[in-house]
Design an enzyme around this catalytic site. Structure first.
Site, PDB file in Angstrom:
ATOM      1  N   CYS A  85       0.677  -7.252  11.973  1.00  0.00           N
ATOM      2  CA  CYS A  85       0.919  -7.374  13.418  1.00  0.00           C
ATOM      3  C   CYS A  85       0.153  -8.538  14.039  1.00  0.00           C
ATOM      4  O   CYS A  85      -0.043  -8.569  15.257  1.00  0.00           O
ATOM      5  CB  CYS A  85       0.589  -6.065  14.122  1.00  0.00           C
ATOM      6  SG  CYS A  85       1.769  -4.764  13.739  1.00  0.00           S
TER       7      CYS A  85
ATOM      8  N   ASP B 298      -9.317  -9.781   8.947  1.00  0.00           N
ATOM      9  CA  ASP B 298      -8.801  -8.430   8.656  1.00  0.00           C
ATOM     10  C   ASP B 298      -9.807  -7.306   8.900  1.00  0.00           C
ATOM     11  O   ASP B 298      -9.415  -6.226   9.292  1.00  0.00           O
ATOM     12  CB  ASP B 298      -8.315  -8.381   7.200  1.00  0.00           C
ATOM     13  CG  ASP B 298      -7.365  -7.221   6.921  1.00  0.00           C
ATOM     14  OD1 ASP B 298      -6.381  -7.066   7.665  1.00  0.00           O
ATOM     15  OD2 ASP B 298      -7.608  -6.455   5.970  1.00  0.00           O
TER      16      ASP B 298
ATOM     17  N   LYS C 149      -9.564  -2.525   1.621  1.00  0.00           N
ATOM     18  CA  LYS C 149      -9.299  -1.341   2.436  1.00  0.00           C
ATOM     19  C   LYS C 149     -10.072  -0.114   1.929  1.00  0.00           C
ATOM     20  O   LYS C 149     -10.542   0.701   2.721  1.00  0.00           O
ATOM     21  CB  LYS C 149      -7.794  -1.060   2.503  1.00  0.00           C
ATOM     22  CG  LYS C 149      -6.997  -2.182   3.178  1.00  0.00           C
ATOM     23  CD  LYS C 149      -7.562  -2.480   4.517  1.00  0.00           C
ATOM     24  CE  LYS C 149      -6.983  -3.549   5.385  1.00  0.00           C
ATOM     25  NZ  LYS C 149      -5.756  -4.184   5.264  1.00  0.00           N
TER      26      LYS C 149
ATOM     27  N   ARG D 255       2.160 -12.064  -0.443  1.00  0.00           N
ATOM     28  CA  ARG D 255       0.834 -12.420   0.086  1.00  0.00           C
ATOM     29  C   ARG D 255       0.264 -13.654  -0.595  1.00  0.00           C
ATOM     30  O   ARG D 255       0.653 -14.003  -1.706  1.00  0.00           O
ATOM     31  CB  ARG D 255      -0.134 -11.250  -0.157  1.00  0.00           C
ATOM     32  CG  ARG D 255       0.277  -9.945   0.510  1.00  0.00           C
ATOM     33  CD  ARG D 255      -0.504  -9.685   1.771  1.00  0.00           C
ATOM     34  NE  ARG D 255       0.068  -8.627   2.586  1.00  0.00           N
ATOM     35  CZ  ARG D 255      -0.472  -8.220   3.726  1.00  0.00           C
ATOM     36  NH1 ARG D 255      -1.581  -8.759   4.181  1.00  0.00           N
ATOM     37  NH2 ARG D 255       0.102  -7.271   4.441  1.00  0.00           N
TER      38      ARG D 255
ATOM     39  N   ARG E 272       0.847  -1.196   0.000  1.00  0.00           N
ATOM     40  CA  ARG E 272       0.000   0.000   0.000  1.00  0.00           C
ATOM     41  C   ARG E 272       0.881   1.243   0.000  1.00  0.00           C
ATOM     42  O   ARG E 272       1.973   1.251   0.547  1.00  0.00           O
ATOM     43  CB  ARG E 272      -0.902   0.025   1.235  1.00  0.00           C
ATOM     44  CG  ARG E 272      -2.094  -0.909   1.157  1.00  0.00           C
ATOM     45  CD  ARG E 272      -2.991  -0.798   2.375  1.00  0.00           C
ATOM     46  NE  ARG E 272      -2.329  -1.224   3.581  1.00  0.00           N
ATOM     47  CZ  ARG E 272      -1.786  -0.423   4.482  1.00  0.00           C
ATOM     48  NH1 ARG E 272      -1.859   0.893   4.348  1.00  0.00           N
ATOM     49  NH2 ARG E 272      -1.192  -0.913   5.545  1.00  0.00           N
TER      50      ARG E 272
ATOM     51  N   HIS F 247     -10.631  -2.401  11.345  1.00  0.00           N
ATOM     52  CA  HIS F 247      -9.519  -3.248  10.878  1.00  0.00           C
ATOM     53  C   HIS F 247      -9.299  -4.349  11.919  1.00  0.00           C
ATOM     54  O   HIS F 247      -8.337  -4.322  12.670  1.00  0.00           O
ATOM     55  CB  HIS F 247      -8.277  -2.353  10.729  1.00  0.00           C
ATOM     56  CG  HIS F 247      -7.129  -2.990  10.006  1.00  0.00           C
ATOM     57  ND1 HIS F 247      -5.837  -2.534  10.113  1.00  0.00           N
ATOM     58  CD2 HIS F 247      -7.067  -4.027   9.150  1.00  0.00           C
ATOM     59  CE1 HIS F 247      -5.033  -3.261   9.350  1.00  0.00           C
ATOM     60  NE2 HIS F 247      -5.759  -4.182   8.763  1.00  0.00           N
TER      61      HIS F 247
ATOM     62  N   TYR G 258      -1.534  -3.566  -7.042  1.00  0.00           N
ATOM     63  CA  TYR G 258      -1.191  -4.362  -5.869  1.00  0.00           C
ATOM     64  C   TYR G 258      -2.187  -4.260  -4.723  1.00  0.00           C
ATOM     65  O   TYR G 258      -2.528  -3.149  -4.271  1.00  0.00           O
ATOM     66  CB  TYR G 258       0.202  -3.973  -5.342  1.00  0.00           C
ATOM     67  CG  TYR G 258       0.632  -4.951  -4.280  1.00  0.00           C
ATOM     68  CD1 TYR G 258       1.158  -6.189  -4.637  1.00  0.00           C
ATOM     69  CD2 TYR G 258       0.405  -4.690  -2.939  1.00  0.00           C
ATOM     70  CE1 TYR G 258       1.472  -7.127  -3.683  1.00  0.00           C
ATOM     71  CE2 TYR G 258       0.720  -5.629  -1.973  1.00  0.00           C
ATOM     72  CZ  TYR G 258       1.251  -6.844  -2.351  1.00  0.00           C
ATOM     73  OH  TYR G 258       1.550  -7.790  -1.405  1.00  0.00           O
TER      74      TYR G 258
ATOM     75  N   SER H 260      -1.390  -3.363  10.376  1.00  0.00           N
ATOM     76  CA  SER H 260      -1.001  -4.272   9.290  1.00  0.00           C
ATOM     77  C   SER H 260       0.252  -5.065   9.666  1.00  0.00           C
ATOM     78  O   SER H 260       1.198  -4.506  10.212  1.00  0.00           O
ATOM     79  CB  SER H 260      -0.727  -3.467   8.028  1.00  0.00           C
ATOM     80  OG  SER H 260      -1.885  -2.746   7.681  1.00  0.00           O
TER      81      SER H 260
HETATM   82  P1  GTP Z   1      -2.323  -7.620   7.527  1.00  0.00           P
HETATM   83  O1  GTP Z   1      -2.833  -8.667   6.597  1.00  0.00           O
HETATM   84  O2  GTP Z   1      -1.230  -6.792   6.916  1.00  0.00           O
HETATM   85  O3  GTP Z   1      -3.400  -6.752   8.079  1.00  0.00           O
HETATM   86  O4  GTP Z   1      -1.522  -8.382   8.720  1.00  0.00           O
HETATM   87  P2  GTP Z   1      -2.007  -9.227   9.995  1.00  0.00           P
HETATM   88  O5  GTP Z   1      -2.324  -8.308  11.110  1.00  0.00           O
HETATM   89  O6  GTP Z   1      -3.036 -10.214   9.604  1.00  0.00           O
HETATM   90  O7  GTP Z   1      -0.646  -9.981  10.423  1.00  0.00           O
HETATM   91  P3  GTP Z   1      -0.245 -11.527  10.320  1.00  0.00           P
HETATM   92  O8  GTP Z   1      -1.093 -12.415  11.159  1.00  0.00           O
HETATM   93  O9  GTP Z   1      -0.131 -11.882   8.885  1.00  0.00           O
HETATM   94  O10 GTP Z   1       1.212 -11.494  10.976  1.00  0.00           O
HETATM   95  C1  GTP Z   1       2.243 -10.682  10.486  1.00  0.00           C
HETATM   96  C2  GTP Z   1       3.573 -11.134  11.023  1.00  0.00           C
HETATM   97  O11 GTP Z   1       3.564 -11.164  12.442  1.00  0.00           O
HETATM   98  C3  GTP Z   1       3.971 -12.524  10.548  1.00  0.00           C
HETATM   99  O12 GTP Z   1       5.336 -12.504  10.178  1.00  0.00           O
HETATM  100  C4  GTP Z   1       3.767 -13.381  11.773  1.00  0.00           C
HETATM  101  O13 GTP Z   1       4.628 -14.476  11.782  1.00  0.00           O
HETATM  102  C5  GTP Z   1       4.016 -12.426  12.925  1.00  0.00           C
HETATM  103  N1  GTP Z   1       3.220 -12.800  14.117  1.00  0.00           N
HETATM  104  C6  GTP Z   1       1.881 -13.031  14.147  1.00  0.00           C
HETATM  105  N2  GTP Z   1       1.478 -13.399  15.394  1.00  0.00           N
HETATM  106  C7  GTP Z   1       2.584 -13.371  16.165  1.00  0.00           C
HETATM  107  C8  GTP Z   1       2.821 -13.639  17.551  1.00  0.00           C
HETATM  108  O14 GTP Z   1       1.928 -13.976  18.336  1.00  0.00           O
HETATM  109  N3  GTP Z   1       4.111 -13.495  17.987  1.00  0.00           N
HETATM  110  C9  GTP Z   1       5.121 -13.121  17.153  1.00  0.00           C
HETATM  111  N4  GTP Z   1       6.338 -12.999  17.675  1.00  0.00           N
HETATM  112  N5  GTP Z   1       4.937 -12.878  15.834  1.00  0.00           N
HETATM  113  C10 GTP Z   1       3.696 -12.994  15.353  1.00  0.00           C
HETATM  114  C1  SPV Z   2      -2.942  -4.444   5.387  1.00  0.00           C
HETATM  115  O1  SPV Z   2      -1.975  -3.796   4.952  1.00  0.00           O
HETATM  116  O2  SPV Z   2      -3.499  -4.176   6.474  1.00  0.00           O
HETATM  117  C2  SPV Z   2      -3.455  -5.599   4.604  1.00  0.00           C
HETATM  118  C3  SPV Z   2      -2.922  -5.813   3.267  1.00  0.00           C
HETATM  119  O3  SPV Z   2      -4.334  -6.298   5.071  1.00  0.00           O
HETATM  120  S1  SPV Z   2      -3.593  -4.755   2.079  1.00  0.00           S
HETATM  121  O4  SPV Z   2      -4.700  -5.424   1.424  1.00  0.00           O
HETATM  122  O5  SPV Z   2      -2.521  -4.479   1.108  1.00  0.00           O
HETATM  123  O6  SPV Z   2      -4.068  -3.545   2.710  1.00  0.00           O
HETATM  124 MN    MN Z   3      -4.901  -5.584   7.153  1.00  0.00          MN
END
Ligand code: GTP
Ligand code: SPV
Ligand code: MN
Length: 588
Positions: free
Chosen positions: A250, A277, A206, A371, A69, A226, A197, A248
């Protein structure tokens, strides 16, 4: 496909601007989608992967300058600049339309224009909203087909109504200097130009489900957030639901699909994924808050997803999935990314740019924001309520961020208004999900900084208002931080499946069964309030995780003052009072 005059007139308008070679309505049929996949394979837009190991799966590589983004080029174009607020980029709608029209003039003359009717939310649900995305990208069509409910059934639902979002997307020349992601909340319109993208162009996600929907929600009395949504079934068979907002990359996808630690599985706990999400939240007839996931798929972060960290997500990507910017294993014609396994396979590999790569030169093979786009129904933990038109009732709402030191593992807010305060002052380290520097702490209220479609001060006021009259039925609000590090920079808390231990303390607080002590931040567990059975963690480590460093918090409070100043008189006085109360509790 439709006789809706408003739809047809708008499409004619766009057509005369972009002058496409051909126009195709997306009806949602498998035959039509299969034909598009075939065409993409012929042009190289998609690589068909090993159909025995990964049936229906494809690999796509985006332009190298178009991998995340672009917050700096994302605009809220409302008539009055003050309505966009200090946290959004703003441009006058007439000025922006003129600029975009110039960029889009004749842009599809050698291309096919696809019209995608889509529904965010189960078709016909009182939560759901309809949009159209006009696009010249087959990749966008195929991703939207996974991420949203699309096609003829959406048109049938819309009928002659004028209540739909008008979206135009063109890949254009993918020129980053002329890339624009623009929202016109007062016109229900979205224009994405010169990107192909993710969150820039899969407009249902989003652009609509957060930026436009947050604006609609403010006007109509609901929330677009979110947030992931998950259900926890206890050994007695009762399922309770939690929504959680993390910025994002996290941990939303991971938390929403968590697999309980062995000892909890044996006791009979299970976790069910409603969404990973986005949550649309409304007050139900019973006076509780109910949440729906408006999406139909997961656009998840690939790196870090493994059999160990998130087997449910991995399983969801084993069929009918599009991978973007991951490693291509040419030997097997499969995919790989960092931490899927310890080492990359000793095969012939191509990195996300398509270059030969073997993992020895220190560069990542998959882009850090690579992704997968996977249908939600592929996920073994998908909730039975995923398609429920009324969603699920929330017991708890969690805010969380990525903080190395300041935020403790978990705390509970004193009440709804304090919870809104806790959400409003969230800070988190930036990640690869957006272009720009990674690892810098910034304020990201409710994880909505890049996604709130109107003035953030008004958004806080709307949150306060949503709590009015909920009384005892208000979800309890918590804050978590899985990312606290030790002096060597290693995460102290094991995270992932073990996060269930914290979720169970949270549910225990909701039903009054879990203990807590009052601290400056809120209610916090003592180590003995969290079930640590089978976990290899020391008392010292737990104390560190739960501790509050008052000096750090005093600095934090200064930062919050500065952040709040931006909102001027649109900052609700309740939040100012909450900040003063926090300062008081921390002791001057
Ligand atoms: P978006 O799709 O961008 O909104 O991201 P998201 O909030 O869904 O994050 P996602 O679950 O994909 O995790 C992002 C990163 O954080 C990955 O590299 C995970 O491995 C890491 N992660 C997720 N949960 C944990 C956790 O409980 N502990 C740690 N140390 N890392 C974590
Ligand atoms: C985020 O960035 O919070 C995502 C991926 O979930 S995107 O669809 O690129 O916004
Ligand atoms: Mn997201």
């Amino acid at each position: 496909m439709t006789t809706n005059k408003q739809v047809l007139n708008w499409i004619e308008e766009i057509k005369s601007l972009v002058t496409p070679k051909e126009v195709i309505w997306i009806d949602g049929s498998e035959e039509q989608l299969e034909k598009l996949r075939q065409e993409c394979v012929e042009t190289g837009e998609l690589i068909r992967l090993n159909q025995e190991k990964l049936p229906g799966c494809y690999l796509h590589r985006s332009a190298q300058n178009d991998v995340a983004r672009v917050e700096g080029r994302t605009f809220i174009c409302c008539r009055d600049k003050n309505d966009a607020g200090p946290t959004n980029n703003w441009e006058d709608p007439q000025v922006m339309y003129a600029r975009l029209k110039e960029l889009c003039s004749g842009v599809m003359k050698d291309r096919t224009m696809y019209i995608i009717p889509y529904s965010m939310g189960p078709i016909g649900s009182p939560f759901s909203k309809i949009g159209f995305e006009i696009t010249d990208s087959k990749y966008v069509v195929l991703n939207m087909a996974i991420m949203a409910r699309i096609g003829q059934k959406v048109l049938d639902q819309l009928g002659d109504s004028n209540d739909f979002v008008r979206g135009l997307h063109t890949t254009g020349s993918v020129d980053p200097e002329n890339r624009y992601i623009c929202h016109f909340p007062e016109d229900n319109a979205i224009w994405s130009v010169n990107s192909a993208y993710g969150g820039n162009v899969l407009q249902g996600k989003k652009c609509f489900a957060l930026r436009i929907a947050s604006f609609q929600g403010r006007n109509e009395g609901w929330l677009a957030e979110h947030m992931l949504i998950l259900g926890i079934r206890d050994p007695k068979g009762n399922t309770r639901y939690i929504a959680a907002a993390f910025p994002s990359a996290c941990g939303k996808t991971n938390l929403s699909m968590l697999i309980p630690p062995k000892s909890f599985l044996e006791k009979g706990y299970s976790v069910w994924t409603v969404g990973d999400d986005i949550a649309w939240i409304r007050k139900g007839e019973d006076g509780r808050l109910w949440a729906v996931n408006p999406e139909a798929g997961f656009f998840g972060v690939a790196p870090g997803t493994s059999e160990k960290s998130n087997p449910n997500a991995l399983e969801a990507t084993r069929k009918n999935t599009i991978f973007t910017n991951v490693v291509h294993d040419l030997t097997d014609n499969t995919v790989w990314w960092e931490r899927m396994t310890k080492q990359p396979p000793a095969h012939e590999l191509r990195n996300w740019k398509g270059e030969p790569w073997d993992g020895t030169d220190g560069t990542p093979g998959a882009h850090p924001n690579s992704r997968f786009t996977a249908p939600a129904i592929n996920c073994p933990s998908i909730s039975s309520e995923f398609n429920s038109p009324n969603g699920v009732p929330l017991d708890a709402i969690i805010f969380g961020g990525r903080r190395a030191k300041t935020a403790p593992l978990v705390y509970q807010s004193f009440d709804w208004n304090h919870g809104v305060f806790v959400g409003s002052v969230m800070g988190s380290e930036t990640t690869a999900a957006a272009t720009g520097q990674v690892g810098v702490v910034r304020h990201d209220p409710m994880a909505m900084l890049p996604f709130c479609g109107y003035h953030m001060g008004d958004y806080f006021a709307h949150w306060l208002k949503m709590g009015e009259g909920l009384g005892e039925k208000a979800p309890k609000i918590f804050n978590v931080n899985w990312f606290r590090t030790d002096d060597e920079g290693k995460f102290i808390w094991p995270g992932f499946g073990d996060n269930l231990r914290i979720l169970l303390w949270i549910l225990g607080r909701c039903d009054g069964s879990a203990g807590a002590v009052e601290t400056a931040l809120g209610w916090q567990p003592s180590t003995s309030d969290i079930c640590l059975d089978g976990l290899d963690i020391t008392e010292d480590e737990m104390n560190t995780l739960l501790s509050i460093d008052k000096d750090l918090w005093k600095t934090e409070v200064e930062g919050i003052h500065k952040f709040y100043e931006k909102f001027g008189d649109r900052l609700p006085k309740e939040l100012k009072a909450q900040l003063a109360a926090l300062e008081e509790r921390l002791g001057k």
